[in-house]
Design an enzyme around this catalytic site. Structure first.
Site, short mmCIF file in Angstrom:
data_model
loop_
_atom_site.label_atom_id
_atom_site.label_comp_id
_atom_site.label_asym_id
_atom_site.label_seq_id
_atom_site.Cartn_x
_atom_site.Cartn_y
_atom_site.Cartn_z
CB CYS A 3 -0.63 -0.10 0.19
SG CYS A 3 0.06 -1.29 -0.96
CG ASN A 34 -0.16 -0.64 -5.90
OD1 ASN A 34 0.30 0.16 -5.08
ND2 ASN A 34 -0.75 -1.76 -5.53
CG HIS A 84 -3.31 2.12 -2.00
ND1 HIS A 84 -2.14 2.58 -2.56
CD2 HIS A 84 -3.29 0.76 -2.14
CE1 HIS A 84 -1.44 1.54 -3.00
NE2 HIS A 84 -2.11 0.44 -2.77
#
Ligand code: UT7
Length: 328
Positions: A115, A285, A255
């Site tokens: 990520c 996500n 994020h």
């Protein structure tokens, strides 16, 4: 005053049409719309179509960014694709993107930092531009996590979505650009979020597929605790490095893994809630793609304007975490 060496001159993004809603998951696992919304903030995620690959999402996001920059693919010196769900074992997804764009003057390779990968890519692009080894760099964050998700595991399957975002970086000419970055890694915690198969440790076999070793494993609660601490620390440090305070930040783009992590990060960094860009409800996500998709949306919606102070912050498998402070 810090003099930036590189800046983001354009952005683009692409998310596939297919959508999985929370109601879809109510039908396939023991979960509820209420649980997903209150525990994560998610409502929908986009899912890659049959026949599409991560490089297709990447190439479309990159085309959109190059159009905005008024550049042709031949102008690009370097293509970095941050991904943990690339097209094939090798070569790099960036090589397929180069082919799809026809950007044959560019070197192309992938960044595997989960990520945090997009911010790792920005930092690398900044280093190449600073040293004069590249002029135009395409940094792409792209994932098709649905292809490595176990849709019988309610702990993970509701969380992930697919998509891509891209940024074009060029040499900075004034005080606009990347002012500070911060990258960190702690490999001791690799076992809390990983895919056991797909590599040399558990090469694909009938058994490995039966055991689902090709899909994401996550100790959610542990990852959550580390993410809150690391993202908060990183945001505070990068804001300081940029010689700002939290109040100087026009937009925080974290994020998008969990709304509760986002809220905690903003609070710790002293950035007001209305200055935090959130689109987790639409995309879930998307790992390395989450920040560049959010950045592109925030710019195209007119929220991020020229001269705004923007902070990116991310945390992911590895563990890796990273932050960047940018005057747009
Ligand atoms: O992007 C890279 C980094 N990733 C992250 O940052 C993710 C970090 N982790 C998280 O976002 C959260 O930990 C999750 C959203 C994954 C889970 O939320 P949580 O509040 O930490 O829940 P939990 O894992 O502690 O589980 C609480 C309960 C458990 O039931 P019991 O044991 O209390 O009976 C789970 O089995 O919630 C249950 N649960 C669910 N219930 C309904 C877990 N997933 C679900 C679900 N639907 N989808």
């Amino acid at each position: 005053m810090i003099k930036p060496k590189s800046k983001i001159i354009a952005t683009g993004s692409y998310t596939p049409d297919k959508i999985y809603t929370n109601e879809y998951f109510e039908k396939i696992v023991d979960t509820s719309d209420e649980w997903i919304r209150t525990r994560t903030g998610m409502k929908e995620r986009h899912i890659i179509g049959e026949g599409q690959n991560t490089s297709d999402l990447s190439a479309q996001a990159a085309r959109n960014a190059l159009d905005e920059a008024n550049l042709s693919p031949q102008d690009v010196d370097m293509i970095l694709v941050a991904t943990v769900s690339g097209d094939v074992g090798f070569p790099a997804t960036a090589c397929f993107v180069q082919e799809k764009l026809g950007a044959y003057n560019a070197i192309a390779f992938d960044i595997s930092a989960a990520c945090s990968g997009f911010i790792y890519g920005l930092d690398l692009a900044d280093a190449y531009i600073s040293s004069g080894r590249a002029k135009y760099v395409l940094v792409i964050g792209a994932e098709a996590l649905s292809r490595i998700t176990d849709y019988s595991d309610r702990n993970t399957c509701v969380l992930f979505g697919d998509g891509a975002g891209a940024a074009v970086l060029a040499p900075a000419e004034d005080d606009h650009g990347i002012l500070a970055t911060l990258l960190q890694t702690d490999g001791r915690l690799n076992h809390l979020l990983y895919v056991p198969g797909l590599g040399t440790k558990n090469p694909p076999s009938h058994e490995s597929v039966d055991q689902g070793l090709h899909t994401i494993r996550m100790e959610g609660r542990e990852v959550f605790k580390h993410a809150v601490k690391a993202m908060g620390d990183a945001a505070v440090q990068v804001i300081k490095k940029a010689e700002w305070s939290g109040k100087d930040v026009d937009w925080l783009i974290p994020h998008q893994a969990n709304l509760r992590i986002i809220d905690a990060t903003a609070k710790r960094a002293n950035v007001a809630q209305e200055r935090v860009f959130i689109n987790i409800h639409k995309y879930g996500n998307t790992s390395a793609a989450s920040i560049p998709i959010a950045l592109d949306e925030a710019r195209k919606q007119g929220k991020i304007k020229d001269g705004h102070n923007v902070v990116f912050v991310a945390f992911g498998a590895g563990f890796t975490w990273a932050a960047a402070a940018i005057k747009m």
